[in-house]
Design a protein around this motif. Structure first.
Motif, mmCIF file in Angstrom:
data_model
loop_
_atom_site.group_PDB
_atom_site.id
_atom_site.type_symbol
_atom_site.label_atom_id
_atom_site.label_comp_id
_atom_site.label_asym_id
_atom_site.label_seq_id
_atom_site.Cartn_x
_atom_site.Cartn_y
_atom_site.Cartn_z
ATOM 1 N N ASN A 39 33.731 102.667 51.825
ATOM 2 C CA ASN A 39 33.580 103.451 53.055
ATOM 3 C C ASN A 39 33.810 104.906 52.692
ATOM 4 O OD1 ASN A 39 33.106 101.235 54.660
ATOM 5 N ND2 ASN A 39 35.272 100.923 55.098
ATOM 6 N N GLY A 40 32.984 105.778 53.194
ATOM 7 C CA GLY A 40 33.149 107.189 52.892
ATOM 8 C C GLY A 40 32.578 107.558 51.536
ATOM 9 N N PHE A 41 31.303 107.306 51.351
ATOM 10 C CA PHE A 41 30.615 107.591 50.098
ATOM 11 C C PHE A 41 30.909 109.000 49.606
ATOM 12 C CE2 PHE A 41 27.008 109.778 48.232
ATOM 13 C CZ PHE A 41 26.758 109.024 47.111
ATOM 14 N N GLU A 42 30.785 109.978 50.475
ATOM 15 C CA GLU A 42 30.974 111.372 50.085
ATOM 16 C C GLU A 42 32.369 111.594 49.518
ATOM 17 O OE1 GLU A 42 31.410 115.605 52.332
ATOM 18 O OE2 GLU A 42 29.620 114.452 52.824
ATOM 19 N N ILE B 170 23.510 105.063 51.969
ATOM 20 C CA ILE B 170 23.923 106.206 51.155
ATOM 21 C C ILE B 170 23.523 107.509 51.829
ATOM 22 C CG2 ILE B 170 23.464 107.455 49.007
ATOM 23 C CD1 ILE B 170 23.345 104.775 47.581
ATOM 24 N N LEU B 171 22.282 107.618 52.211
ATOM 25 C CA LEU B 171 21.773 108.873 52.762
ATOM 26 C C LEU B 171 22.371 109.232 54.117
ATOM 27 C CD1 LEU B 171 18.020 108.668 51.707
ATOM 28 C CD2 LEU B 171 19.885 109.937 50.613
ATOM 29 N N ALA B 172 22.756 108.237 54.899
ATOM 30 C CA ALA B 172 23.334 108.503 56.218
ATOM 31 C C ALA B 172 24.606 109.338 56.112
ATOM 32 C CB ALA B 172 23.617 107.197 56.949
ATOM 33 N N ARG C 109 25.277 100.664 38.624
ATOM 34 C CA ARG C 109 26.650 100.145 38.780
ATOM 35 C C ARG C 109 27.486 101.097 39.632
ATOM 36 N NH1 ARG C 109 30.730 98.718 40.194
ATOM 37 N NH2 ARG C 109 32.433 97.734 39.062
ATOM 38 N N LEU C 110 27.346 102.382 39.378
ATOM 39 C CA LEU C 110 28.083 103.401 40.114
ATOM 40 C C LEU C 110 27.720 103.372 41.595
ATOM 41 C CD1 LEU C 110 29.931 105.958 39.889
ATOM 42 C CD2 LEU C 110 27.839 107.254 39.508
ATOM 43 N N TRP C 111 26.420 103.390 41.891
ATOM 44 C CA TRP C 111 25.976 103.409 43.278
ATOM 45 C C TRP C 111 26.288 102.105 43.991
ATOM 46 C CZ3 TRP C 111 20.725 106.353 44.001
ATOM 47 C CH2 TRP C 111 20.889 107.665 43.561
ATOM 48 N N ASP C 112 26.327 101.001 43.274
ATOM 49 C CA ASP C 112 26.732 99.733 43.882
ATOM 50 C C ASP C 112 28.142 99.869 44.450
ATOM 51 O OD1 ASP C 112 26.388 96.800 44.359
ATOM 52 O OD2 ASP C 112 28.064 96.690 42.930
ATOM 53 N N THR C 113 28.996 100.524 43.701
ATOM 54 C CA THR C 113 30.362 100.759 44.198
ATOM 55 C C THR C 113 30.342 101.723 45.372
ATOM 56 O OG1 THR C 113 31.274 100.346 42.010
ATOM 57 C CG2 THR C 113 32.660 101.569 43.561
ATOM 58 N N TYR C 114 29.540 102.769 45.290
ATOM 59 C CA TYR C 114 29.440 103.718 46.392
ATOM 60 C C TYR C 114 29.032 103.021 47.687
ATOM 61 C CZ TYR C 114 29.580 107.811 43.253
ATOM 62 O OH TYR C 114 29.936 108.785 42.368
ATOM 63 N N ILE C 115 28.084 102.120 47.592
ATOM 64 C CA ILE C 115 27.609 101.405 48.779
ATOM 65 C C ILE C 115 28.727 100.560 49.377
ATOM 66 C CG2 ILE C 115 26.033 99.594 49.565
ATOM 67 C CD1 ILE C 115 24.003 100.785 47.499
ATOM 68 N N SER C 116 29.563 99.997 48.523
ATOM 69 C CA SER C 116 30.626 99.119 49.023
ATOM 70 C C SER C 116 31.840 99.897 49.530
ATOM 71 C CB SER C 116 31.064 98.131 47.938
ATOM 72 O OG SER C 116 31.716 98.808 46.885
ATOM 73 N N TYR D 26 36.042 111.909 44.087
ATOM 74 C CA TYR D 26 37.050 111.337 43.189
ATOM 75 C C TYR D 26 36.425 110.883 41.872
ATOM 76 C CZ TYR D 26 40.241 111.605 47.097
ATOM 77 O OH TYR D 26 41.020 112.071 48.126
ATOM 78 N N VAL D 27 35.223 110.338 41.934
ATOM 79 C CA VAL D 27 34.520 109.941 40.710
ATOM 80 C C VAL D 27 34.243 111.183 39.862
ATOM 81 C CG1 VAL D 27 32.351 109.022 39.780
ATOM 82 C CG2 VAL D 27 33.501 107.835 41.651
ATOM 83 N N CYS D 28 33.780 112.242 40.486
ATOM 84 C CA CYS D 28 33.492 113.478 39.751
ATOM 85 C C CYS D 28 34.760 114.072 39.149
ATOM 86 C CB CYS D 28 32.797 114.491 40.659
ATOM 87 S SG CYS D 28 31.107 114.010 41.099
ATOM 88 N N ALA D 29 35.862 114.017 39.865
ATOM 89 C CA ALA D 29 37.138 114.526 39.339
ATOM 90 C C ALA D 29 37.581 113.705 38.132
ATOM 91 C CB ALA D 29 38.206 114.502 40.433
ATOM 92 N N ALA D 30 37.508 112.394 38.241
ATOM 93 C CA ALA D 30 37.881 111.525 37.117
ATOM 94 C C ALA D 30 36.964 111.789 35.927
ATOM 95 C CB ALA D 30 37.815 110.062 37.543
ATOM 96 N N PHE D 31 35.676 111.973 36.206
ATOM 97 C CA PHE D 31 34.691 112.237 35.159
ATOM 98 C C PHE D 31 35.019 113.536 34.428
ATOM 99 C CE2 PHE D 31 30.140 113.676 34.267
ATOM 100 C CZ PHE D 31 29.986 112.882 33.133
ATOM 101 N N LEU D 32 35.249 114.601 35.160
ATOM 102 C CA LEU D 32 35.555 115.892 34.560
ATOM 103 C C LEU D 32 36.857 115.844 33.766
ATOM 104 C CD1 LEU D 32 34.896 118.901 34.212
ATOM 105 C CD2 LEU D 32 36.122 119.316 36.357
ATOM 106 N N CYS D 33 37.887 115.284 34.363
ATOM 107 C CA CYS D 33 39.205 115.253 33.717
ATOM 108 C C CYS D 33 39.208 114.369 32.468
ATOM 109 C CB CYS D 33 40.271 114.806 34.711
ATOM 110 S SG CYS D 33 40.572 116.055 35.986
#
Length: 175
Positions: A97-100, A21-23, A88-95, A105-112
């Motif tokens: 490619n391109g966490f950032e 994640i941090l990389a 659960r969210l970060w598990d998906t992030y780890i899987s 997209y998660v933030c956009a879906a969350f806001l909308c």
């Protein structure tokens, strides 16, 4: 009690996940935090594209994306959800490619997801709502729906940044 070998394997796996994640987000935690600023700008551009009415309403109300999304990007939504949902969210992030990229997209879906509610609020209520999103009762079900919406957005828009620059919000067109 865990055996020493099992404990060491779990520790190694946890270390790998955190390193993974941090990389991808090292520049989020350097001077001026260019990674966080880049993600906030991409979020605003994406929301402008998928929910222009919400983006316009936020601007007209005096809410800037940096005022709420900075925390989302800097804390990786850790403060927005119960820990069980963050795992659960970060598990998906780890899987992914391109966490950032996927995080935007998660933030956009969350806001909308709250678009209708947000567009009925005045500045003070809206600002308070954005600082304390009503997610304390969320479970894996809501997170999975959010991730599904984010995946659809990423499928539609990933690798196609040209759609963002032509529809950039007014605050970025003057740059």
């Amino acid at each position: 009690m865990l055996r020493t070998r099992t404990s060491a394997q779990i520790e190694a796996d946890c270390y790998w996940c955190l390193t993974n994640i941090l990389a991808g987000i090292q520049d989020h935690y350097t001077a001026d935090q260019p990674g966080v600023q880049r993600m906030v700008m991409r979020l605003e551009e994406l929301v402008n594209r998928i929910d222009a009415d919400l983006c316009r309403y936020l601007r007209e109300t005096g809410i800037q994306f940096l005022q709420f999304a900075f925390k989302w990007m800097n804390c990786l939504l850790l403060r927005e959800f119960p820990l069980r949902c963050v795992i659960r969210l970060w598990d998906t992030y780890i899987s992914e490619n391109g966490f950032e990229d996927f995080h935007v997209y998660v933030c956009a879906a969350f806001l909308c997801q709250f678009s209708g509610q947000l567009q009925c609020m005045e500045f003070d209520e809206l600002f308070g709502f954005m600082q304390n999103m009503p997610t304390e009762d969320w479970t894996d079900k809501e997170i999975e729906m959010l991730l599904s919406q984010a995946f659809v957005l990423s499928t539609l828009f990933e690798g196609s940044d040209a759609h963002l620059t032509s529809m950039a919000p007014a605050s970025h067109q003057m740059m």
